[in-house]
Design a protein around this motif. Sequence first.
Motif, PDB file in Angstrom:
ATOM      1  N   TYR A 160     -16.433 108.469 -35.690  1.00 35.72           N
ATOM      2  CA  TYR A 160     -15.863 109.149 -36.812  1.00 35.72           C
ATOM      3  C   TYR A 160     -14.460 109.272 -36.580  1.00 35.72           C
ATOM      4  O   TYR A 160     -13.546 109.076 -37.580  1.00 35.72           O
ATOM      5  CB  TYR A 160     -16.460 110.731 -36.836  1.00 35.72           C
ATOM      6  CG  TYR A 160     -15.865 111.525 -37.773  1.00 35.72           C
ATOM      7  CD1 TYR A 160     -16.316 111.524 -39.119  1.00 35.72           C
ATOM      8  CD2 TYR A 160     -14.899 112.478 -37.335  1.00 35.72           C
ATOM      9  CE1 TYR A 160     -15.745 112.402 -40.289  1.00 35.72           C
ATOM     10  CE2 TYR A 160     -14.341 113.344 -38.363  1.00 35.72           C
ATOM     11  CZ  TYR A 160     -14.741 113.223 -39.650  1.00 35.72           C
ATOM     12  OH  TYR A 160     -13.940 114.325 -40.579  1.00 35.72           O
ATOM     13  N   GLN A 161     -13.837 109.582 -35.441  1.00 37.86           N
ATOM     14  CA  GLN A 161     -12.354 109.845 -35.143  1.00 37.86           C
ATOM     15  C   GLN A 161     -11.714 108.143 -35.696  1.00 37.86           C
ATOM     16  O   GLN A 161     -10.759 108.429 -35.984  1.00 37.86           O
ATOM     17  CB  GLN A 161     -12.061 109.885 -33.578  1.00 37.86           C
ATOM     18  CG  GLN A 161     -12.622 111.417 -33.215  1.00 37.86           C
ATOM     19  CD  GLN A 161     -11.587 112.234 -33.612  1.00 37.86           C
ATOM     20  OE1 GLN A 161     -10.598 111.796 -34.055  1.00 37.86           O
ATOM     21  NE2 GLN A 161     -12.044 113.541 -33.477  1.00 37.86           N
TER      22      GLN A 161
ATOM     23  N   LEU B   9     -19.253 110.607 -32.531  1.00 37.11           N
ATOM     24  CA  LEU B   9     -17.910 111.447 -32.770  1.00 37.11           C
ATOM     25  C   LEU B   9     -16.912 110.264 -32.595  1.00 37.11           C
ATOM     26  O   LEU B   9     -15.818 110.443 -33.252  1.00 37.11           O
ATOM     27  CB  LEU B   9     -17.743 112.415 -31.467  1.00 37.11           C
ATOM     28  CG  LEU B   9     -18.983 113.254 -31.459  1.00 37.11           C
ATOM     29  CD1 LEU B   9     -18.675 114.335 -30.311  1.00 37.11           C
ATOM     30  CD2 LEU B   9     -18.467 114.429 -32.681  1.00 37.11           C
ATOM     31  N   LEU B  10     -16.920 109.378 -31.563  1.00 30.63           N
ATOM     32  CA  LEU B  10     -15.673 108.367 -31.520  1.00 30.63           C
ATOM     33  C   LEU B  10     -15.589 107.404 -32.730  1.00 30.63           C
ATOM     34  O   LEU B  10     -14.590 106.981 -33.376  1.00 30.63           O
ATOM     35  CB  LEU B  10     -16.060 107.417 -30.213  1.00 30.63           C
ATOM     36  CG  LEU B  10     -15.875 108.383 -28.882  1.00 30.63           C
ATOM     37  CD1 LEU B  10     -16.458 107.180 -27.708  1.00 30.63           C
ATOM     38  CD2 LEU B  10     -14.547 108.630 -28.668  1.00 30.63           C
TER      39      LEU B  10
ATOM     40  N   SER C 126     -24.681 106.451 -18.524  1.00 28.19           N
ATOM     41  CA  SER C 126     -24.704 105.837 -20.112  1.00 28.19           C
ATOM     42  C   SER C 126     -25.061 106.983 -20.975  1.00 28.19           C
ATOM     43  O   SER C 126     -24.858 106.744 -22.018  1.00 28.19           O
ATOM     44  CB  SER C 126     -25.649 104.517 -20.010  1.00 28.19           C
ATOM     45  OG  SER C 126     -26.977 105.276 -19.842  1.00 28.19           O
ATOM     46  N   THR C 127     -25.753 108.143 -20.869  1.00 31.85           N
ATOM     47  CA  THR C 127     -26.407 108.891 -21.790  1.00 31.85           C
ATOM     48  C   THR C 127     -25.053 109.543 -22.415  1.00 31.85           C
ATOM     49  O   THR C 127     -24.993 109.843 -23.722  1.00 31.85           O
ATOM     50  CB  THR C 127     -27.155 110.210 -20.902  1.00 31.85           C
ATOM     51  OG1 THR C 127     -28.301 109.432 -20.463  1.00 31.85           O
ATOM     52  CG2 THR C 127     -27.632 111.048 -22.157  1.00 31.85           C
ATOM     53  N   PRO C 128     -24.004 110.170 -21.422  1.00 33.30           N
ATOM     54  CA  PRO C 128     -22.783 110.602 -22.389  1.00 33.30           C
ATOM     55  C   PRO C 128     -22.083 109.896 -23.184  1.00 33.30           C
ATOM     56  O   PRO C 128     -21.652 110.413 -24.523  1.00 33.30           O
ATOM     57  CB  PRO C 128     -21.905 111.057 -21.293  1.00 33.30           C
ATOM     58  CG  PRO C 128     -22.850 111.359 -19.948  1.00 33.30           C
ATOM     59  CD  PRO C 128     -23.941 110.413 -20.192  1.00 33.30           C
ATOM     60  N   LEU C 129     -21.957 108.420 -22.889  1.00 29.51           N
ATOM     61  CA  LEU C 129     -21.500 107.648 -23.586  1.00 29.51           C
ATOM     62  C   LEU C 129     -22.196 107.253 -24.981  1.00 29.51           C
ATOM     63  O   LEU C 129     -21.632 107.496 -26.130  1.00 29.51           O
ATOM     64  CB  LEU C 129     -21.258 106.254 -23.115  1.00 29.51           C
ATOM     65  CG  LEU C 129     -20.565 105.099 -23.750  1.00 29.51           C
ATOM     66  CD1 LEU C 129     -19.087 105.567 -24.096  1.00 29.51           C
ATOM     67  CD2 LEU C 129     -20.406 103.803 -23.045  1.00 29.51           C
TER      68      LEU C 129
ATOM     69  N   LEU D 234     -24.196 109.569 -26.331  1.00 27.72           N
ATOM     70  CA  LEU D 234     -24.362 110.761 -27.267  1.00 27.72           C
ATOM     71  C   LEU D 234     -23.046 110.774 -27.868  1.00 27.72           C
ATOM     72  O   LEU D 234     -22.993 111.587 -29.043  1.00 27.72           O
ATOM     73  CB  LEU D 234     -24.697 111.963 -26.384  1.00 27.72           C
ATOM     74  CG  LEU D 234     -26.210 111.905 -25.864  1.00 27.72           C
ATOM     75  CD1 LEU D 234     -26.319 113.099 -25.109  1.00 27.72           C
ATOM     76  CD2 LEU D 234     -27.098 112.035 -26.898  1.00 27.72           C
ATOM     77  N   SER D 235     -21.840 110.514 -27.355  1.00 25.96           N
ATOM     78  CA  SER D 235     -20.628 110.653 -27.760  1.00 25.96           C
ATOM     79  C   SER D 235     -20.092 109.368 -28.749  1.00 25.96           C
ATOM     80  O   SER D 235     -19.188 109.709 -29.449  1.00 25.96           O
ATOM     81  CB  SER D 235     -19.723 110.843 -26.879  1.00 25.96           C
ATOM     82  OG  SER D 235     -19.448 109.705 -26.011  1.00 25.96           O
ATOM     83  N   THR D 236     -20.904 108.655 -28.916  1.00 23.10           N
ATOM     84  CA  THR D 236     -20.522 107.272 -29.626  1.00 23.10           C
ATOM     85  C   THR D 236     -20.254 107.894 -31.270  1.00 23.10           C
ATOM     86  O   THR D 236     -19.394 107.324 -32.037  1.00 23.10           O
ATOM     87  CB  THR D 236     -21.704 106.299 -29.801  1.00 23.10           C
ATOM     88  OG1 THR D 236     -21.723 106.039 -28.286  1.00 23.10           O
ATOM     89  CG2 THR D 236     -21.074 105.253 -30.461  1.00 23.10           C
TER      90      THR D 236
END
Length: 159
Positions: free
Chosen positions: A27-28, A24-25, A15-18, A20-22
Amino acid sequence: MAFLLPGLRRGLMLSTPLILSTPLLVYQFRHARPILCDSSPALAKAGNFLDTYTHDAKTPLITQSGAANPRAIRQISMGSIFGVLGGLGVSLFSKPLAVLIGLGVILVQFIESKGIHIIPTSFLQNRFKSMNVRSMVQDNVAFKMSFGLTFMLAAFAEF
């Protein structure tokens, strides 16, 4: 504490990568360019290929009256017999190879039936002038699909 609960450590690793990348997603998605629904006339004509192919097929699966075509039934029978024999022969050496060959036959036929040409028929036609390469790729759909399916399934047979 993570060493006491091994499932917690696995959950944190997934779950940590998800998490941390939220940002950026998000914003996209907020600043994404809108999808424009315009296309060239050449792509619009690609749908006509499927209609002409179904009318020009040597052995359509269903006749115009809605009944099954006897030639297609014969192709299904022969494709199944040859698929089992070929699949058993190849599976003696390598079962994964038999599965990959069977999936390859099915996948190529499915993609070609959708109008996406992955086999360069014009190039091959220039090389092999004595045979009709386009007919080999696009005709006898029932034979090729039943051959690929039974070829793949024969890999799991045990004697």
